[in-house]
Design an enzyme around this catalytic site. Structure first.
Site, PDB file in Angstrom:
ATOM      1  N   ASP A  92       5.688  -2.737  -5.266  1.00  0.00           N
ATOM      2  CA  ASP A  92       5.522  -2.845  -2.898  1.00  0.00           C
ATOM      3  C   ASP A  92       4.124  -1.656  -2.954  1.00  0.00           C
ATOM      4  O   ASP A  92       4.127  -0.984  -3.534  1.00  0.00           O
ATOM      5  CB  ASP A  92       6.462  -2.421  -2.797  1.00  0.00           C
ATOM      6  CG  ASP A  92       6.055  -3.785  -1.347  1.00  0.00           C
ATOM      7  OD1 ASP A  92       5.200  -3.719  -0.727  1.00  0.00           O
ATOM      8  OD2 ASP A  92       8.183  -3.903  -0.618  1.00  0.00           O
ATOM      9  N   GLY A 192       9.643  -9.163   6.125  1.00  0.00           N
ATOM     10  CA  GLY A 192      10.010  -9.109   7.558  1.00  0.00           C
ATOM     11  C   GLY A 192      11.819  -8.612   7.878  1.00  0.00           C
ATOM     12  O   GLY A 192      11.426  -9.687   8.604  1.00  0.00           O
TER      13      GLY A 192
HETATM   14  N1  GUN Z   1      10.292  -4.775   1.276  1.00  0.00           N
HETATM   15  C1  GUN Z   1      10.629  -5.413   2.639  1.00  0.00           C
HETATM   16  N2  GUN Z   1      10.253  -6.070   3.549  1.00  0.00           N
HETATM   17  C2  GUN Z   1       9.056  -5.463   3.194  1.00  0.00           C
HETATM   18  C3  GUN Z   1       7.573  -6.922   3.729  1.00  0.00           C
HETATM   19  O1  GUN Z   1       8.248  -7.464   4.836  1.00  0.00           O
HETATM   20  N3  GUN Z   1       6.896  -6.224   2.435  1.00  0.00           N
HETATM   21  C4  GUN Z   1       7.077  -5.761   1.796  1.00  0.00           C
HETATM   22  N4  GUN Z   1       5.213  -5.492   1.485  1.00  0.00           N
HETATM   23  N5  GUN Z   1       7.910  -5.170   1.913  1.00  0.00           N
HETATM   24  C5  GUN Z   1       8.605  -5.499   2.479  1.00  0.00           C
END
Ligand code: GUN
Length: 641
Positions: A92, A192
């Site tokens: 992420d 989100g």
């Molecule tokens: N981890 C939890 N929610 C989100 C999100 O909306 N975007 C990203 N990139 N990571 C997350």
């Protein structure tokens, strides 16, 4: 080996699918859950998690980058060595941290370059997180900016994840999903949603998932960011989510909370160790409660992760059985807000195209909610349209005449053949023409509904005020308008109309067809014409499958692209020989194709070359890139005999 970033669907149940997603470090089987691993604090090692069923994991490139030590090691040795796992790793980007703590010090291009440099298998763009409280304009700006961040992605084989945002606004979710699907990313997380999960806003969540899913390219896996609780997995998969990640297994463990299939429990309330738990034979409850904090967290994390993976196994089994809907129906009873979410889901009417005409398991009719099942809806719509095709009398067959098998020799069939009325029976509130008596779901159902012929009578009178509606009982047929027709022929024609939405069923099965019935079961088995077999009625679901001779009749009866899949010249030579059609050779297809139904394979000159069973819907025929699209039964170039 498949190209990185390709997704192949192996099995399906509506929008739920078992698939294989290829990454540089191996295949991710979907549906699946990636445990979140924080490289600063490893509680369970990836080796331990692998033993519990983990296939892939997710870690955070922003956390790695902020630490000089982790960042140096990741750049030098790669992220796989850093976390000690040689399978697929998604990273992420720091979006969530920027949402929680405010702006972060790195930009999108910067974070993507870093993820690539450490050898991540799936690199996530730095999307803009929208919360459910954001106003429409703010959420829309976030969708547009997130899309802008995918604009200059190099086409270098890297798998990028482009997050679908849009807060609680379905139109923004749809727009975001459409933009992201076209952006070149090969993985689509829905973002989100953590605040929705934390506040149990499952209805908003299911709305967001559905809006996004229906606008995604179906060849790209959909991931739900943060959605790894066993309670919500099945409904999400039914709505089309392929992957999840979960930090909950460890967060709950730290808070002395224990995941159960349908709820979360405080350890202090645990009186009985669940027999399936991987820690059941290691500790008694008293021992577990008495463990030192660190060891207890590890034990609970082990249990929690296993609970998540067990749920995934169950979901996969249900997809294979095509009974996921039934499972979800039982599952949502664990929380009233899940019941609300399921009802919201049932209201979505665009699922029919992805549902086959029959499932491997019987249709369970346990309450009125079943009327929202796409198979029920499709059948009802068809039956009402069939009845509306003529102006003749509608004859409701008395329930006590409704035997499981309608014998060709019965009085009912005889009066049918001597009449022109439309004969219907009450199947869970639907006036089903008796020609569909043996067809799924009418025959293959288990029902708790005590059919009420009175109410069917009333509703038919309301629907068709100008028609005569009568009930036929033992006197079977007295007083009905006279006619002359063959039940067996009308039956296969009606099934053809049902399967192919065509009014031209007389051309598919002309008057000179010979219909053979099984002597043992009294059910129709085959239809032939001029000594050639045209079609078979499958015993399992009472639906038609066609031979090549039958396919020629279908081809002539249905114009344009109807029920057709057009393949490239490269493919047609193989299909002529009876080989399967692969998605990548499809040039054009009928968008209305229903998975599991027969389709006609045509070449670039529009000539029929083969017949077979579609493995996917019309939409997927155009979108999927890997795997078999048509399971070919026979090709025109095959030498028979
Ligand atoms: N981890 C939890 N929610 C989100 C999100 O909306 N975007 C990203 N990139 N990571 C997350």
């Amino acid at each position: 080996m498949a190209e990185n970033g390709t997704f192949e669907i192996i099995d399906r149940d509506g929008l739920a699918r078992i698939g294989r997603f290829q990454t540089p470090h191996g295949v991710i089987e979907t549906p699946g859950v990636m445990p979140v691993v924080n490289p600063n604090i490893i509680v369970l090692t990836p080796t331990e998690m692998k033993k519990l069923g983990m296939q892939s994991l997710i870690t955070n490139s922003y956390i790695i980058r902020r630490s000089r030590d982790l960042s140096d090691r990741a750049v030098n040795e790669g992220v796989h060595s850093l976390v000690g796992f040689d399978g697929p790793i998604m990273t992420d980007s720091g979006t969530f941290q920027s949402f929680v703590y405010g702006d972060i010090e790195y930009g999108n291009a910067d974070m993507l370059a870093f993820q690539k440099s450490i050898g991540s298998d799936i690199c996530t763009i730095l999307d803009i997180f929208s919360t459910p409280d954001d106003g429409y304009d703010k959420a829309r700006a976030a969708v547009e900016e997130t899309f802008q961040r995918t604009r200059n992605l190099p086409d270098d084989g890297t798998i990028y994840a482009g997050t679908v945002q849009g807060s609680i606004y379905p139109d923004l979710r749809r727009r975001s999903a459409m933009l992201m699907s076209r952006s070149g990313v090969k993985y689509l997380p829905i973002g989100g949603v953590v605040p929705m999960l934390e506040s149990y806003s499952y209805s908003d969540l299911v709305t967001a998932i559905h809006a996004a899913k229906m606008k995604t390219d179906f060849s790209i896996p959909v991931h739900l960011f943060g959605g790894g609780h066993p309670m919500f997995l099945a409904l999400s998969v039914l709505a089309g989510v392929d992957m999840f990640d979960s930090a909950s297994y460890i967060k709950y463990a730290r808070d002395d909370r224990i995941l159960m299939p349908d709820r979360t429990l405080d350890l202090s309330d645990l009186e009985q160790m669940p027999g399936w738990s991987p820690i059941a034979d290691r500790y008694t409850i008293a021992e577990l409660k008495d463990l030192e904090r660190e060891e207890r967290t590890k034990a609970l994390a082990t249990h929690n992760l296993f609970a998540i993976f067990s749920e995934i196994s169950e979901i996969k089994q249900r997809i294979a059985e095509q009974s996921l809907r039934r499972y979800v129906k039982a599952k949502i009873r664990s929380h009233p807000y899940l019941v609300d979410a399921y009802r919201r889901f049932l209201a979505f009417r665009d699922m029919e195209k992805y549902e086959p005409f029959s499932r491997k398991t019987p249709f369970y009719y346990s309450d009125i909610e079943e009327r929202k099942d796409p198979i029920y809806r499709r059948l009802r719509k068809f039956c009402i349209e069939e009845i509306a095709r003529s102006n003749d009398t509608i004859a409701i067959v008395d329930q006590h005449l409704v035997s499981p098998v309608l014998s060709m020799e019965s009085r009912l069939v005889r009066s049918y053949e001597e009449s022109s009325a439309i004969f219907v029976k009450n199947w869970n509130g639907i006036p089903v023409p008796i020609e569909l008596w043996d067809t799924y779901p009418v025959q293959q159902s288990i029902s708790s509904y005590s059919s009420d012929r009175g109410s069917l009578h009333t509703s038919l009178r309301r629907l068709f005020p100008k028609r005569l509606v009568t009930i036929i009982g033992d006197h079977a047929g007295a007083g009905l308008p006279a006619g002359r027709r063959r039940f067996d022929l009308e039956k296969v024609r009606m099934i053809a109309r049902y399967q192919f939405s065509t009014g031209n069923s007389g051309m598919i099965f002309p008057d000179d067809c010979i219909v053979r019935t099984s002597r043992k079961t009294d059910r129709i088995r085959t239809v032939s014409r001029g000594g050639e077999l045209i079609a078979t009625l499958r015993a399992s679901d009472g639906l038609l499958t066609f031979t090549l001779s039958g396919a020629k009749l279908l081809y002539n009866a249905m114009p344009g692209m109807k029920s057709r899949v057009k393949v490239s010249d490269e493919s047609s030579a193989f299909n002529l020989q009876g080989k399967n059609v692969f998605f990548k050779f499809i040039l054009l297809s009928d968008p209305e194709i229903i998975p599991g139904n027969d389709v006609l394979v045509i070449n670039t000159s529009d000539n029929l070359i083969a017949v077979g069973k579609a493995t996917a819907s019309g939409r997927e025929m155009r979108q999927l890139k890997r795997g078999v699209a048509v399971d070919v039964r026979s090709g025109l170039g095959q030498i028979s005999g």
